[in-house]
Write a protein that holds these residues in place. Structure first.
Motif, mmCIF file in Angstrom:
data_model
loop_
_atom_site.group_PDB
_atom_site.id
_atom_site.type_symbol
_atom_site.label_atom_id
_atom_site.label_comp_id
_atom_site.label_asym_id
_atom_site.label_seq_id
_atom_site.Cartn_x
_atom_site.Cartn_y
_atom_site.Cartn_z
ATOM 1 N N ASP A 117 -1.277 -41.775 -22.211
ATOM 2 C CA ASP A 117 -1.972 -40.606 -22.747
ATOM 3 C C ASP A 117 -2.224 -39.524 -21.699
ATOM 4 O O ASP A 117 -2.939 -38.565 -21.934
ATOM 5 C CB ASP A 117 -3.288 -41.016 -23.402
ATOM 6 N N GLY A 118 -1.621 -39.700 -20.510
ATOM 7 C CA GLY A 118 -1.760 -38.708 -19.458
ATOM 8 C C GLY A 118 -2.934 -38.933 -18.534
ATOM 9 O O GLY A 118 -3.060 -38.250 -17.524
ATOM 10 N N SER A 119 -3.800 -39.902 -18.829
ATOM 11 C CA SER A 119 -5.003 -40.106 -18.018
ATOM 12 C C SER A 119 -4.803 -41.088 -16.872
ATOM 13 O O SER A 119 -5.575 -41.085 -15.932
ATOM 14 C CB SER A 119 -6.150 -40.585 -18.907
ATOM 15 N N ASP A 120 -3.782 -41.933 -16.931
ATOM 16 C CA ASP A 120 -3.551 -42.960 -15.926
ATOM 17 C C ASP A 120 -2.234 -42.682 -15.203
ATOM 18 O O ASP A 120 -1.165 -42.836 -15.800
ATOM 19 C CB ASP A 120 -3.514 -44.335 -16.598
ATOM 20 N N SER A 170 2.814 -31.491 -21.539
ATOM 21 C CA SER A 170 1.435 -31.786 -21.150
ATOM 22 C C SER A 170 0.893 -32.779 -22.167
ATOM 23 O O SER A 170 1.536 -33.062 -23.178
ATOM 24 C CB SER A 170 0.590 -30.513 -21.137
ATOM 25 N N GLN A 174 -5.303 -34.208 -25.902
ATOM 26 C CA GLN A 174 -6.037 -35.233 -26.638
ATOM 27 C C GLN A 174 -5.205 -36.506 -26.796
ATOM 28 O O GLN A 174 -5.155 -37.123 -27.853
ATOM 29 C CB GLN A 174 -6.494 -34.701 -27.994
ATOM 30 N N GLY A 175 -4.523 -36.882 -25.701
ATOM 31 C CA GLY A 175 -3.747 -38.113 -25.681
ATOM 32 C C GLY A 175 -2.345 -38.011 -26.241
ATOM 33 O O GLY A 175 -1.601 -38.984 -26.209
#
Length: 160
Positions: A34-37, A90, A93-94
């Motif tokens: 989701d782009g966060s890790d 990009s 929101q995941g």
């Protein structure tokens, strides 16, 4: 219950038990990206060949549809079965969203048209990204309400 149903039920239970065992050890074969890790994001890097769209196995497309992710540059390039494309992506929101420009060649087959339309929808509407590594196979899936595209590592698929 006949023998076929019994065998099918046992197979489903075995897979469920395997997945539960992996989940209990923190080793689930599925990773939502989701782009966060940054570690998970790195699983997207590289060249991916489309092997399945919806419920249809992609076979015999020459050249094959390929999506290439460069996570450092947040760039996406490739060939969608009809046209070459390039742009940036990009996570919002995941969901992966990509802004791409492409050539404007006519599609030569129904499968190429399907893949081209599906990738276009996934890029513009947003797609959940799921990485799966199971029994030696590595698959990256992009999916949303409109459908999905499953891709295998181009490098692995090219090996004889």
């Amino acid at each position: 219950m006949n023998t076929a149903n019994t065998a099918r039920s046992l197979a489903v239970l075995a897979v469920a038990a395997l997945l539960a065992a992996c989940s209990g050890k923190g080793m689930t074969p599925f990773t939502k990206i989701d782009g966060s890790d940054p570690g998970a994001l790195g699983k997207m890097d590289g060249s991916w060949t489309v092997i399945n769209t919806g419920d249809t196995k992609v076979e015999g497309m020459t050249p094959p549809a390929v999506v290439v992710f460069d996570t450092r540059a947040k760039a996406v390039t490739g060939f969608d079965g009809c046209n070459d494309f390039k742009g940036s992506y990009s996570f919002d929101q995941g969901l992966l969203k990509a802004k791409v420009s492409s050539t404007r060649r006519a599609c030569t087959s129904d499968m190429a048209r399907t893949i081209s339309a599906r990738l276009g929808d996934l890029f513009t509407q947003g797609a959940e990204v799921v990485d799966t590594s199971f029994m030696g196979a590595h698959v990256l899936m992009l999916k949303n309400a409109g459908g999905d595209v499953r891709m295998g590592s181009t490098e692995v698929l090219r090996k004889p």
